[in-house]
Design a protein around this motif. Sequence first.
Motif, PDB file in Angstrom:
ATOM      1  N   LYS A  11      12.230   2.529 -20.650  1.00  0.00           N
ATOM      2  CA  LYS A  11      13.347   3.406 -20.390  1.00  0.00           C
ATOM      3  C   LYS A  11      14.590   2.521 -20.265  1.00  0.00           C
ATOM      4  N   THR A  19      12.846   1.652 -16.523  1.00  0.00           N
ATOM      5  CA  THR A  19      11.247   1.430 -16.717  1.00  0.00           C
ATOM      6  C   THR A  19      10.963   0.200 -17.542  1.00  0.00           C
ATOM      7  N   ASP A  20      10.205  -0.876 -17.153  1.00  0.00           N
ATOM      8  CA  ASP A  20       9.987  -2.029 -17.980  1.00  0.00           C
ATOM      9  C   ASP A  20       8.384  -2.291 -17.903  1.00  0.00           C
ATOM     10  N   VAL A  22       5.929  -0.005 -17.783  1.00  0.00           N
ATOM     11  CA  VAL A  22       4.908   0.513 -16.716  1.00  0.00           C
ATOM     12  C   VAL A  22       3.565   0.855 -17.278  1.00  0.00           C
ATOM     13  N   GLY A  41      13.159   2.772  -9.864  1.00  0.00           N
ATOM     14  CA  GLY A  41      13.123   3.390 -11.239  1.00  0.00           C
ATOM     15  C   GLY A  41      11.894   4.513 -10.815  1.00  0.00           C
ATOM     16  N   LYS A  42      11.614   4.894  -9.809  1.00  0.00           N
ATOM     17  CA  LYS A  42      10.632   5.887  -9.545  1.00  0.00           C
ATOM     18  C   LYS A  42      10.926   7.322 -10.141  1.00  0.00           C
ATOM     19  N   THR A  44      13.181   7.850 -12.663  1.00  0.00           N
ATOM     20  CA  THR A  44      13.018   7.695 -13.924  1.00  0.00           C
ATOM     21  C   THR A  44      11.747   8.014 -14.649  1.00  0.00           C
ATOM     22  N   LEU A  45      11.092   7.081 -13.772  1.00  0.00           N
ATOM     23  CA  LEU A  45       9.523   7.052 -14.513  1.00  0.00           C
ATOM     24  C   LEU A  45       8.856   8.549 -14.292  1.00  0.00           C
ATOM     25  N   LEU A 218       6.411   0.113  -7.266  1.00  0.00           N
ATOM     26  CA  LEU A 218       7.532  -0.076  -8.323  1.00  0.00           C
ATOM     27  C   LEU A 218       8.606  -0.880  -7.643  1.00  0.00           C
ATOM     28  N   GLY A 221      11.991  -1.356 -11.968  1.00  0.00           N
ATOM     29  CA  GLY A 221      11.438  -0.934 -13.071  1.00  0.00           C
ATOM     30  C   GLY A 221      10.032  -1.354 -13.600  1.00  0.00           C
ATOM     31  N   ARG A 222       9.526  -2.300 -12.766  1.00  0.00           N
ATOM     32  CA  ARG A 222       7.981  -2.879 -13.132  1.00  0.00           C
ATOM     33  C   ARG A 222       7.078  -2.603 -11.863  1.00  0.00           C
TER      34      ARG A 222
END
Length: 252
Positions: A11, A19-20, A22, A41-42, A44-45, A218, A221-222
């Motif tokens: 995303k 988010t990269d 994931v 990024g939690k 967003t994920l 996380l 984002g990874r």
Amino acid sequence: MSLFQVQGLVKRFGGLLATDHVDLSVAHGEIHALIGPNGAGKTTLVHQISGLLAPDAGRVLLDGDDITALPMHRRVAKGLSRCFQVTRIFPAQTVRDNLLLAVQAHSGSSFRFLQPRSQAHGLYEAADRLAERVGLQGCMDGIAGALPHGAQRTLDVALALACAPKLLLLDEPMAGMGPEESQQMVQLIDSLRQDMAVLLIEHDMEAVFRLADRISVLVYGRVLTAGTPHEIRSNAEVQAVYLGTETLEATP
């Protein structure tokens, strides 16, 4: 085969990669914790998992079905339910009415509120069972918005459970709770593994280490790493970027 899988989820917000690529999986009956520093990024994920945000790339699979393109309500029908960071209940209604609304929504019953109780006996029984399941049977006639914070969060979980999920997303369920309320929530979440899998996003590391079968970390984002609580506790890289020695030495 895992109950739930995220594969290569991406995303972007302009130049920010939230988010990269994931990858994440949750097994049947597993409590899987997702942790990471603020801005990792939690949220967003989890928005992508629940259907609130559409990913730019990747897939979301539940029980073998690709649900990536499904809207939130259809994901709920497939067995994915979510509790948000902010409690979402009907504060002006009683606990019983909150549960009845949730049970009606899941059962597909008509939203007719003037029908005789005898015609909705099954709904009342289901609401009573749900209240007993989460420990709210003693306050069914209480106004939801007047409950203590911990009880409101518990009611929020009960509304999610009314959908009979295969996977329950819990977004910081212990936020704002005192020690006693947190202990009660930990006990409730621990009991859920009998009936469903749980993806838990939580900053209370003591609760995470007590509950989680596996933990994913996380960062930017990874997924930095994933493993058992013991593996995460002893991972030097995790200590450096997030947990810290003092936190890791907390009693699980």
